[in-house]
Design a protein around this motif. Structure first.
Motif, PDB file in Angstrom:
ATOM      1  N   LEU A  96      25.981  13.842   3.834  1.00 30.33           N
ATOM      2  CA  LEU A  96      25.400  15.124   3.421  1.00 30.33           C
ATOM      3  C   LEU A  96      26.221  16.299   3.925  1.00 30.33           C
ATOM      4  O   LEU A  96      26.477  17.257   3.200  1.00 30.33           O
ATOM      5  CB  LEU A  96      23.987  15.256   3.992  1.00 30.33           C
ATOM      6  CG  LEU A  96      22.818  14.836   3.136  1.00 30.33           C
ATOM      7  CD1 LEU A  96      21.528  15.289   3.785  1.00 30.33           C
ATOM      8  CD2 LEU A  96      22.940  15.422   1.737  1.00 30.33           C
TER       9      LEU A  96
ATOM     10  N   ALA B  66      27.763   6.638  -0.306  1.00 29.70           N
ATOM     11  CA  ALA B  66      26.345   6.495  -0.629  1.00 29.70           C
ATOM     12  C   ALA B  66      25.988   5.031  -0.811  1.00 29.70           C
ATOM     13  O   ALA B  66      24.931   4.569  -0.363  1.00 29.70           O
ATOM     14  CB  ALA B  66      26.020   7.279  -1.897  1.00 29.70           C
TER      15      ALA B  66
ATOM     16  N   LYS C 137      29.498  16.576   2.050  1.00 26.66           N
ATOM     17  CA  LYS C 137      29.251  17.009   0.685  1.00 26.66           C
ATOM     18  C   LYS C 137      28.926  18.496   0.644  1.00 26.66           C
ATOM     19  O   LYS C 137      29.522  19.246  -0.128  1.00 26.66           O
ATOM     20  CB  LYS C 137      28.065  16.211   0.135  1.00 26.66           C
ATOM     21  CG  LYS C 137      28.242  15.757  -1.279  1.00 26.66           C
ATOM     22  CD  LYS C 137      27.092  14.844  -1.690  1.00 26.66           C
ATOM     23  CE  LYS C 137      26.963  14.851  -3.191  1.00 26.66           C
ATOM     24  NZ  LYS C 137      25.987  13.872  -3.677  1.00 26.66           N
TER      25      LYS C 137
ATOM     26  N   PHE D 127      24.265   8.610   6.443  1.00 25.17           N
ATOM     27  CA  PHE D 127      23.782   9.488   5.384  1.00 25.17           C
ATOM     28  C   PHE D 127      23.909  10.947   5.784  1.00 25.17           C
ATOM     29  O   PHE D 127      24.336  11.784   4.982  1.00 25.17           O
ATOM     30  CB  PHE D 127      22.325   9.147   5.035  1.00 25.17           C
ATOM     31  CG  PHE D 127      21.786   9.982   3.904  1.00 25.17           C
ATOM     32  CD1 PHE D 127      22.227   9.775   2.606  1.00 25.17           C
ATOM     33  CD2 PHE D 127      20.848  10.985   4.141  1.00 25.17           C
ATOM     34  CE1 PHE D 127      21.749  10.556   1.557  1.00 25.17           C
ATOM     35  CE2 PHE D 127      20.372  11.765   3.097  1.00 25.17           C
ATOM     36  CZ  PHE D 127      20.812  11.547   1.803  1.00 25.17           C
TER      37      PHE D 127
END
Lengths: 536, 115
Positions: free
Chosen positions: B37, B109, B40, B33
Motif C-alpha cells: 500500500l 498482491a 503504491k 500488504f
C-alpha cells in the motif's frame, strides 16, 4: 448526398445485426449489465474511446481550431490527460470493489440506501444533460449535411433516440460495446484518412503546412477586411484581451472539469465492469489512451487543415469545418463517409449514456433503494433496466425536440462539471479516506451537483444580454448580466464538492464504515472477492 | 496466477455463505500488504502531482506569459504548440511507467494472498 444516407443505413444494419446476435447471448443480469465481464482489454479500450469521443470532439474541436487556431488545439489536450486520473486512481479499485455502477463502490462501506439514491440522481442528471446535447447535435447535423434529402431535424432526433433504445433494450451492454468499437474504428479511419489528405495538399511537407498556418490570410467577417494572422499563436479565443480578462482562468476551470470529471462520468465508469478483472481494466485504459491521444493529435490536421485550405470565412458554421474539408479534399463520397461517421459517433455515445442511466436506475434505485437489495423475482432488475431505457429514451427525445432551437452548448460542460464536482470527490474519498462517512457522501454529492448547476445558471453561458437580431440558437437563456464571470464552474464547484464531503464526514462519524475500510482496501488493491466473469 | 484465481473463487463462494468470509482485517494488517500500500500510494501521489502540475502549466503559461509561448523554435513552430503536443507524450509516458509499476504490485498482491 444520398450516398451519406446509404452509408449510414449500412452502419445501422450492421449494428442491428450485432444487437440480434447480442440478444441471443443476453442471459441474466451479468450479461445484460456487464456483457458477462467477457470483453477483452483491447476491445474495451476501443469501446471506451468510442464511448468518449463525441461529435463535440470530432466536429466541435475541428471547428474551434479552424476559427480560433491554437486555442482550439489547447482545448484538445485535456481530453487525453484526463485519462491519467482514470488509470491511476479510479479504474482498478472500481472494478475490484463494484458490480455494475459507481454507487457500488460507495455502498461497499457506507449506508447503501441514501448513498445509492444520491449517486443515482447524480448519474441520471449527468447522463441526461450529456444525452440531450448529443441528440440536438444529431438534429443540427442532419440540417447541415442532409439538407436536400428531406430528412428533418425531428426525424433525426427520433431516429437516433429509437436506435439507442433498441441497442440497449435488446442487446444490453454487449451490443452497446460493439457499437462503440465499430464507431471508434470508423472515426479513426476517417480521421487518419482526412489527415493524410491534408498533408498531401501540402506535398507531405510539415514545413509547408506550418508556413501556411503561421501566415494565414483570410477575410475577417466582422470587419470585412483582409487580415493575415499567425494561427499558431495563442489568445484568439481564451486570451485576456478577447474575454475581459477572464479567459485564462476560464480555461483552467475547464481543464479542472475535464481532468477530474472524466473519471466521474458514469458511462465511462460502467465500461470497467465489462472486463474480467482489474488487470484487464488497466490494459483497456492504456488502449483507450493510445486511440484517444492519436485522435486528438490529429485534430491538428483537421482543424488547421480546414483553416488553411478552406479559409475561415468560407466555413458557414464551426461544426461544418471537418465535413467541408472532407468534401474539398476527398469529394462527395468521402464527404458522405465523414457524415456517416459523425452519426455513428453520436449513436455510440448516446447508447453508452442510455445503458449507464438505466443500469443506475434499476440497480441502485429500484433494487437497492426501494427493495433493500432483494429484487422480488429473478430477472426483475434487467426488466426494470429495459423499461427505464425506454423512459430515458423517450424523455431525451422529448427534451431534445423541445430545446433544439435553444442555445444549449453549455450542457456538455455542465455534465463534466457535475461529474468532477459531485462524483469524483466521493469516489476518491471512499477509496482513500477511512473517516469518510455516509453523511459526507450525501453532502458531497448534493453540494457538488447543486453548485455546478447553480454556477452554470449564473454564468455567461446562460446569462447575458443580446442584441435584438441575435438568432434563438445563439441567444442567452436568461437576458440579464452574468453574475458568475466564468463559463466553467469547476474551479469553484470541485473544491466545494470535496469540502462538503470532508466536512460532512467530520461532522458525523460512522464507526461501521470505518470498520469496513480494511476490507475495502484489501479488496480494491488485491482483487480478492471481486466479481468474476460468467462462464459460457 | 491460477492459485490466486482459485483463491478468489473460494472467497467468492464464501461470500455467498456469510459463515466464513476471508479474514479481511488479518490480510490488511499483514506487513507485506502494508508495504505494498505504501509503495503504491507513494507512486500514485507523486505521479498525480507531476501530471497535474505539467498539465496546468500549459494554460498558466499561455494565459499569463503569451509572449514567451509565441517564440518560434523549430522552424515556424512555437513553444505553445510544442508544449501542448508534449502533453500527449507526457500522458503516454506516465501511463507506461504506471503499467510497469502495476505489474510489480500485481505480484506483491498475489504474494499477500498466497501466504
Amino acid at each position: 448526398m444520398t450516398s451519406a444516407i446509404w452509408m449510414f443505413l449500412l452502419f445501422v444494419a450492421a449494428t442491428l445485426g450485432i444487437t440480434i446476435w447480442a440478444a441471443k447471448r443476453n442471459t441474466g443480469a451479468n450479461a445484460f449489465f456487464a456483457a458477462g465481464r467477457s470483453i477483452t482489454g483491447w476491445q474495451n479500450g476501443l469501446a471506451v474511446a468510442g464511448d468518449y469521443m463525441s461529435a463535440a470532439s470530432f466536429l466541435g474541436i475541428s471547428g474551434m481550431i479552424a476559427f480560433y487556431g491554437y486555442d482550439g488545439f489547447m482545448y484538445s489536450v485535456g481530453w487525453l490527460v484526463a485519462y491519467l486520473t482514470v488509470l491511476l486512481i479510479v479504474a482498478e479499485p472500481l472494478r475490484n470493489a463494484g458490480k455494475y455502477t459507481m454507487a457500488d463502490l460507495l455502498a461497499y462501506r457506507l449506508s447503501p440506501r441514501p448513498v445509492r439514491a444520491m449517486a443515482s440522481l447524480s448519474t441520471i442528471t449527468v447522463s441526461t444533460f450529456y444525452m440531450v446535447a448529443q441528440m440536438i447535435g444529431a438534429g443540427t447535423l442532419v440540417k447541415l449535411l442532409l439538407a436536400d434529402t428531406g430528412v428533418s431535424t425531428e426525424t433525426a432526433i427520433i431516429g437516433v433516440g429509437v436506435l439507442m433504445v433498441v441497442y440497449v433494450v435488446f442487446g444490453g451492454m454487449l451490443a452497446t460495446t460493439w457499437v462503440q468499437i465499430i464507431k471508434a474504428i470508423l472515426l479513426m479511419t476517417g480521421t487518419i484518412f482526412l489527415s493524410v489528405l491534408v498533408l498531401r495538399h501540402f506535398d507531405y511537407s510539415f514545413a509547408k503546412f506550418f508556413d501556411a498556418i503561421t501566415h494565414l490570410t483570410y477575410t475577417d467577417v466582422k470587419t470585412n477586411s483582409e487580415v493575415t494572422r499567425n494561427f499558431l499563436e495563442p489568445g484568439m479565443k481564451f486570451g485576456a484581451a478577447v474575454t475581459n480578462g477572464w479567459g485564462p482562468l476560464d480555461l483552467i476551470s475547464l481543464g479542472l472539469a475535464l481532468v477530474f470529471g472524466t473519471a466521474g462520468l458514469p458511462h465511462i465508469l460502467v465500461r470497467f465492469y465489462t472486463v474480467p478483472d482489474a488487470k484487464t481494466a488497466r490494459v483497456s485504459v492504456v488502449w483507450a489512451m493510445v486511440i484517444i491521444g492519436a485522435f486528438y493529435i490529429l485534430t491538428t490536421f483537421l482543424g488547421f487543415g480546414a483553416a488553411t485550405i478552406l479559409k475561415p470565412h468560407n466555413i458557414p458554421l464551426d461544426n461544418m469545418a471537418a465535413p467541408q474539408l472532407a468534401l474539398a479534399l476527398g469529394g462527395d463520397l468521402f464527404f458522405a463517409f465523414i457524415s456517416a461517421v459523425a452519426f455513428a459517433t453520436i449513436l455510440a455515445v448516446v447508447a453508452g449514456l442510455t445503458i449507464s442511466a438505466s443500469t443506475s436506475f434499476a440497480h441502485d434505485f429500484y433494487t437497492n433503494v426501494i427493495h433493500h437489495g432483494n429484487p422480488k423475482t429473478p430477472g426483475e432488475e434487467v426488466r426494470v433496466a429495459r423499461i427505464s431505457a425506454f423512459v430515458v429514451g423517450a424523455l431525451s427525445i422529448f427534451l431534445a425536440i423541445k430545446l433544439q432551437a435553444a442555445n444549449v452548448a453549455f450542457l456538455v460542460g455542465l455534465a463534466f462539471a457535475v461529474a468532477a464536482s459531485a462524483n469524483l470527490p466521493v469516489i476518491v474519498l471512499s477509496i482513500f479516506w477511512k473517516r469518510f462517512s455516509t453523511f459526507g457522501a450525501v453532502l458531497g454529492l448534493g453540494v457538488g451537483l447543486l453548485s455546478s448547476i447553480v454556477l452554470i445558471i449564473l454564468s455567461p453561458s446562460i446569462m447575458g444580454i443580446d442584441a435584438v437580431d441575435v438568432p434563438a440558437a445563439k441567444r442567452h437563456l436568461i437576458q440579464m448580466k452574468a453574475i458568475f464571470p466564468l463559463n466553467n464552474p469547476g474551479i469553484l464547484s470541485i473544491p466545494l464538492g470535496f469540502l462538503a464531503a470532508i466536512i460532512g464526514s467530520l461532522l458525523k462519524r460512522e464507526p461501521d464504515a470505518e470498520a469496513k475500510f480494511a476490507e475495502l482496501t484489501v479488496r480494491a488493491h488485491t482483487g480478492l472477492g471481486s466479481e468474476k466473469a460468467s462462464s459460457h | 496466477m491460477r492459485r490466486l484465481s482459485s483463491l478468489c473463487a473460494m472467497s467468492q463462494e464464501k461470500n455467498d455463505s456469510p459463515a466464513s468470509p476471508p479474514d479481511w482485517s488479518g490480510l490488511a494488517a499483514k506487513p507485506a500488504f502494508q508495504a505494498l500500500l505504501k509503495r503504491k500510494s507513494r507512486f500514485i501521489v507523486a505521479a498525480s502531482v507531476f501530471f497535474i502540475v505539467y498539465y496546468f502549466a500549459l494554460p498558466v503559461l499561455v494565459g499569463w506569459f503569451p509572449d514567451l509561448m509565441k517564440k518560434e523554435i523549430v522552424g515556424k513552430v512555437n513553444i505553445a504548440y510544442l508544449f501542448a503536443l508534449s502533453q500527449f507524450f507526457m500522458a503516454w509516458a506516465v501511463a507506461f511507467v504506471y503499467v510497469k509499476k502495476a505489474a510489480q504490485w500485481d505480484k506483491a498482491a498475489e504474494a499477500v494472498l498466497e501466504k
